[in-house]
Structure formats: structure tokens, C-alpha cells
Design a protein around this motif. Structure first.
Motif, PDB file in Angstrom:
ATOM      1  N   PRO A  76       0.810  -1.231   0.000  1.00 37.13           N
ATOM      2  CA  PRO A  76       0.000   0.000   0.000  1.00 37.13           C
ATOM      3  C   PRO A  76       0.839   1.275   0.000  1.00 37.13           C
ATOM      4  O   PRO A  76       0.447   2.266  -0.610  1.00 37.13           O
ATOM      5  N   THR A  77       1.979   1.248   0.670  1.00 32.74           N
ATOM      6  CA  THR A  77       2.822   2.443   0.702  1.00 32.74           C
ATOM      7  C   THR A  77       3.405   2.723  -0.673  1.00 32.74           C
ATOM      8  O   THR A  77       3.410   3.869  -1.152  1.00 32.74           O
ATOM      9  N   GLU A  78       3.905   1.687  -1.332  1.00 31.71           N
ATOM     10  CA  GLU A  78       4.477   1.873  -2.666  1.00 31.71           C
ATOM     11  C   GLU A  78       3.414   2.302  -3.667  1.00 31.71           C
ATOM     12  O   GLU A  78       3.669   3.175  -4.512  1.00 31.71           O
ATOM     13  N   LEU A  79       2.218   1.717  -3.579  1.00 33.88           N
ATOM     14  CA  LEU A  79       1.149   2.119  -4.499  1.00 33.88           C
ATOM     15  C   LEU A  79       0.758   3.565  -4.261  1.00 33.88           C
ATOM     16  O   LEU A  79       0.528   4.324  -5.214  1.00 33.88           O
ATOM     17  N   ALA A  80       0.696   3.987  -3.005  1.00 32.89           N
ATOM     18  CA  ALA A  80       0.361   5.388  -2.703  1.00 32.89           C
ATOM     19  C   ALA A  80       1.397   6.337  -3.293  1.00 32.89           C
ATOM     20  O   ALA A  80       1.056   7.404  -3.822  1.00 32.89           O
ATOM     21  N   LEU A  81       2.669   5.973  -3.225  1.00 29.16           N
ATOM     22  CA  LEU A  81       3.721   6.808  -3.811  1.00 29.16           C
ATOM     23  C   LEU A  81       3.572   6.882  -5.326  1.00 29.16           C
ATOM     24  O   LEU A  81       3.781   7.937  -5.940  1.00 29.16           O
ATOM     25  N   ARG A  82       3.197   5.786  -5.932  1.00 32.29           N
ATOM     26  CA  ARG A  82       3.008   5.776  -7.386  1.00 32.29           C
ATOM     27  C   ARG A  82       1.792   6.625  -7.778  1.00 32.29           C
ATOM     28  O   ARG A  82       1.815   7.324  -8.791  1.00 32.29           O
ATOM     29  N   LEU A  83       0.745   6.562  -6.984  1.00 32.40           N
ATOM     30  CA  LEU A  83      -0.425   7.398  -7.250  1.00 32.40           C
ATOM     31  C   LEU A  83      -0.073   8.875  -7.130  1.00 32.40           C
ATOM     32  O   LEU A  83      -0.519   9.707  -7.931  1.00 32.40           O
ATOM     33  N   THR A  84       0.717   9.217  -6.132  1.00 34.23           N
ATOM     34  CA  THR A  84       1.142  10.607  -5.958  1.00 34.23           C
ATOM     35  C   THR A  84       1.942  11.079  -7.163  1.00 34.23           C
ATOM     36  O   THR A  84       1.764  12.206  -7.650  1.00 34.23           O
ATOM     37  N   ALA A  85       2.819  10.215  -7.668  1.00 35.92           N
ATOM     38  CA  ALA A  85       3.600  10.582  -8.854  1.00 35.92           C
ATOM     39  C   ALA A  85       2.692  10.837 -10.045  1.00 35.92           C
ATOM     40  O   ALA A  85       2.886  11.802 -10.805  1.00 35.92           O
ATOM     41  N   ALA A  86       1.671   9.988 -10.228  1.00 33.40           N
ATOM     42  CA  ALA A  86       0.749  10.181 -11.353  1.00 33.40           C
ATOM     43  C   ALA A  86      -0.019  11.481 -11.211  1.00 33.40           C
ATOM     44  O   ALA A  86      -0.232  12.207 -12.200  1.00 33.40           O
ATOM     45  N   ALA A  87      -0.432  11.800  -9.996  1.00 28.32           N
ATOM     46  CA  ALA A  87      -1.193  13.028  -9.772  1.00 28.32           C
ATOM     47  C   ALA A  87      -0.362  14.271 -10.047  1.00 28.32           C
ATOM     48  O   ALA A  87      -0.907  15.324 -10.400  1.00 28.32           O
ATOM     49  N   ARG A  88       0.953  14.155  -9.902  1.00 27.25           N
ATOM     50  CA  ARG A  88       1.841  15.315 -10.083  1.00 27.25           C
ATOM     51  C   ARG A  88       2.309  15.482 -11.522  1.00 27.25           C
ATOM     52  O   ARG A  88       3.056  16.426 -11.816  1.00 27.25           O
ATOM     53  N   LEU A  89       1.904  14.583 -12.416  1.00 28.70           N
ATOM     54  CA  LEU A  89       2.376  14.655 -13.800  1.00 28.70           C
ATOM     55  C   LEU A  89       1.208  14.711 -14.777  1.00 28.70           C
ATOM     56  O   LEU A  89       1.079  13.857 -15.667  1.00 28.70           O
ATOM     57  N   PRO A  90       0.327  15.708 -14.633  1.00 28.34           N
ATOM     58  CA  PRO A  90      -0.768  15.821 -15.604  1.00 28.34           C
ATOM     59  C   PRO A  90      -0.210  16.085 -16.994  1.00 28.34           C
ATOM     60  O   PRO A  90       0.807  16.747 -17.157  1.00 28.34           O
ATOM     61  N   GLY A  91      -0.864  15.544 -17.974  1.00 25.91           N
ATOM     62  CA  GLY A  91      -0.371  15.673 -19.336  1.00 25.91           C
ATOM     63  C   GLY A  91       0.573  14.568 -19.736  1.00 25.91           C
ATOM     64  O   GLY A  91       0.920  14.434 -20.917  1.00 25.91           O
ATOM     65  N   ILE A  92       1.011  13.754 -18.762  1.00 24.64           N
ATOM     66  CA  ILE A  92       1.856  12.594 -19.045  1.00 24.64           C
ATOM     67  C   ILE A  92       1.150  11.320 -18.588  1.00 24.64           C
ATOM     68  O   ILE A  92       0.973  10.381 -19.353  1.00 24.64           O
ATOM     69  N   LEU A  93       0.751  11.306 -17.309  1.00 23.51           N
ATOM     70  CA  LEU A  93       0.061  10.168 -16.727  1.00 23.51           C
ATOM     71  C   LEU A  93      -1.379  10.534 -16.412  1.00 23.51           C
ATOM     72  O   LEU A  93      -1.662  11.658 -15.973  1.00 23.51           O
ATOM     73  N   LEU A  94      -2.285   9.595 -16.626  1.00 21.78           N
ATOM     74  CA  LEU A  94      -3.677   9.810 -16.249  1.00 21.78           C
ATOM     75  C   LEU A  94      -3.744   9.974 -14.737  1.00 21.78           C
ATOM     76  O   LEU A  94      -3.250   9.126 -13.993  1.00 21.78           O
ATOM     77  N   PRO A  95      -4.343  11.068 -14.252  1.00 18.45           N
ATOM     78  CA  PRO A  95      -4.372  11.279 -12.801  1.00 18.45           C
ATOM     79  C   PRO A  95      -5.451  10.432 -12.137  1.00 18.45           C
ATOM     80  O   PRO A  95      -6.524  10.220 -12.697  1.00 18.45           O
ATOM     81  N   PRO A  96      -5.193   9.934 -10.930  1.00 16.80           N
ATOM     82  CA  PRO A  96      -6.213   9.142 -10.226  1.00 16.80           C
ATOM     83  C   PRO A  96      -7.356  10.013  -9.732  1.00 16.80           C
ATOM     84  O   PRO A  96      -7.217  11.227  -9.568  1.00 16.80           O
TER      85      PRO A  96
END
Length: 320
Positions: free
Chosen positions: A57-77
Motif C-alpha cells: 500500500p505504501t508503494e502504491l500510494a507513492l506511485r499514485l502521488t507521482a501520477a497526480a503530479r504529472l498531468p499531461g503525461i500520466l492519467l491522474p487518479p
């Protein structure tokens, strides 16, 4: 296999996330995937994904945070329906995340495959700073799991021997048996790039974005180019499409390969690893289905056979 209560409960969660006002609706849920590593359901404009059992869960949360911080590259959660947070929620033994629906690549229109968009998004991802604490990308780990599956499901298959020979010829880092090379492993990587990892958002005709953060992390950026490189080396991707992909990546300043000249010194190890991964899964699946290998599956097995006779450090141009 999906456990019996998971699918209906995941569908209900998708409906709640799609309609936060609590109203009932006539929308019908669509099951997008039911695999051991992911169950995915769409309800209206919302997608709910149950990740693989044992997901950290900790690693997945970090990956979700990365996606949220890269709009235009990764689909945000999207936030979970209750509470309104992007932190993964628990459902039975699975973690669940929520995403906006995007239009996927059409598998029946290969001539429209967005190779340039995929390459440009990768280059932008690789140039983006990785958030602190982000775990390593899981590409080599997935390749190792594929080989383990082959050894378990089809150890006596005639194709297993060349696949395993090619596997043991790879350096330890590509087999997930050692850390990735420090000099080339600091980039933010997707970890499992293929055309199924792109969607247009907003649907139906928005810009292309990368999806699926399960393998996102720091690592060797060449791994993200390895699947199309392997397909090209196996004769499964036409040269003009590979040229489009590689040219767009270079034009966008991607750091995985030199800006010009021969890219294979940078790509060879990862492309070999992805060829082995693809072949191992193909043989395991064919064995489970009690059928012979098809033409594409045999092509990647044949590539493994050729690879096992050429040491990685001596490889130059891809074997064709």
C-alpha cells in the motif's frame, strides 16, 4: 482468478465513485479486465481497479502521488468515493484505486497506433524528476515472474530450453537478481510500456496519456523502449513504425538512447529481457490452453534461441 464477491463489490464501488450524489442511474457497468493481477470495472466515466493481491500500500500510494503530479503525461487518479482521498482503499485482500475513463488504443486499427505519442510521453516521463521515496520500477521483476511461471507451468516444453538459456545469459539486474546499474537507473520509468497503456482523455478524443502505475518507479529508461524494440528485432514491428517511435523519442529529448547513431548498445539488454518475458508467457499460456504456439509466439521463441548464442556484451544490431 477473481474471487466471487470481488467483482460485484468492485462494481458497486465504481458506481458510487461515478455518482457521488448517491443517485441511482441506468448505467451498465463494463468489466474491462479480470486477471490474477488486476480486476478492472468501468461505470459511466469512472474506472475502479482492484490491484494484485499482495500489492504494497505504501508503494502504491507513492506511485499514485507521482501520477497526480504529472498531468499531461500520466492519467491522474480520482479520489475514492468515501473518504475523498486518492489513498488506495481495501476490498477483501485487494487495494482499489479509481480513475477517469479514457478511450483506449483500437487494437483493430494497427495503422493508427499512436507510436509518436507513446514515444513523446515516455521522453517527457523520463525527463521528469522522480518524487522522493518512489520505489524502483518493476520491469525486471515482471520478467522474472514470467520465467518463474514458465518453469512452473511448462518445464518440459521444447521451447523452455532456449528461453531459459537466453534468460541466464542476461545480466543479473535484468533478471531482478541485483540492483539496476546506478549510472543509468535514476530516471522515472513506466515499467510496462505497451500500446494498451495509452488512453485518450478526456474521452473520446482528448490527448494521449499513459495509464497503469503498478510498475512505475525509478530505473533504466531503456526498459520502457524495450518492448517495441524487441518486436522490431523479432520482425513483428515493421521498420517504419519502429523508426517513427524511435525518432519521436529522440526528437522529444528522451535520455534512454543517444540523440543519434546506433541505439542498440543502450537497448539490447532490455530488449532481450522483454523478448524472454514475452516468450515465457506465451509458452505458459499455450501450455495451459493445450494448444501449439501460434506464428507470433514461435517468432519470439525463435528469437530467444538466436539470442542465447550471442553474448549480450557482443551484441550489436538486433537479430532479425
Amino acid at each position: 482468478m477473481t474471487t466471487a464477491p470481488l467483482l460485484p463489490e468492485l462494481t458497486a464501488q465504481a458506481a458510487r465513485a461515478a455518482h457521488t450524489d448517491g443517485r441511482n442511474c441506468p448505467c451498465e457497468a463494463t468489466v474491462l479486465a479480470t486477471r490474477p493481477d488486476a480486476t478492472v470495472v468501468r461505470h459511466a466515466g469512472t474506472v475502479a481497479k482492484a490491484h494484485a493481491p499482495g500489492t504494497d500500500p505504501t508503494e502504491l500510494a507513492l506511485r499514485l502521488t507521482a501520477a497526480a503530479r504529472l498531468p499531461g503525461i500520466l492519467l491522474p487518479p480520482l479520489p475514492a468515493p468515501r473518504p475523498a482521498t486518492t489513498t488506495p482503499t481495501a476490498l477483501h485482500d485487494r487495494l482499489v484505486t479509481f480513475w477517469p475513463y479514457g478511450t483506449p488504443v483500437d487494437p483493430d486499427a494497427p495503422e493508427a497506433a499512436p507510436w509518436e505519442a507513446a514515444a513523446t510521453l515516455l521522453a517527457r516521463l523520463h525527463r521528469s524528476p522522480a518524487p522522493p521515496g518512489l520505489p524502483p520500477m518493476r520491469g525486471p521483476e515482471k520478467a522474472a515472474r514470467a520465467v518463474t511461471r514458465l518453469r512452473t507451468a511448462a518445464p518440459g516444453h521444447p521451447a523452455a530450453r532456449p528461453i531459459l538459456r537466453a534468460w541466464t545469459a542476461l545480466p543479473a539486474w535484468a533478471r531482478a537478481e541485483a540492483p539496476m546499474p546506478a549510472a543509468a537507473s535514476g530516471a522515472l520509468c513506466h515499467g510496462d510500456l505497451h500500446l494498451g497503456q495509452l488512453v485518450r482523455y478526456p474521452a473520446p478524443g482528448g490527448p494521449w496519456l499513459l495509464i497503469d502505475v503498478d510498475d512505475l518507479g525509478t530505473g533504466v529508461p531503456a526498459w520502457d523502449l524495450a518492448r517495441p524494440a524487441a518486436w522490431f528485432a523479432c520482425g513483428l514491428l515493421p521498420p517504419e513504425e519502429w523508426t517513427r517511435f524511435l525518432g519521436a523519442y529522440r526528437a522529444a529529448g528522451g535520455p534512454a538512447v543517444p540523440a543519434d547513431g546506433d541505439p542498440w548498445a543502450a537497448l539490447d539488454t532490455a530488449a532481450r529481457a522483454l523478448t524472454v518475458q514475452t516468450a515465457a508467457l506465451a509458452v505458459a499460456r499455450a501450455t495451459a490452453a493445450h494448444r501449439p504456439l501460434d506464428e507470433v509466439e514461435q517468432a519470439v521463441v525463435d528469437a530467444c534461441d538466436r539470442m542465447s548464442g550471442v553474448p549480450v556484451e557482443l551484441a550489436g544490431d538486433p537479430a532479425k
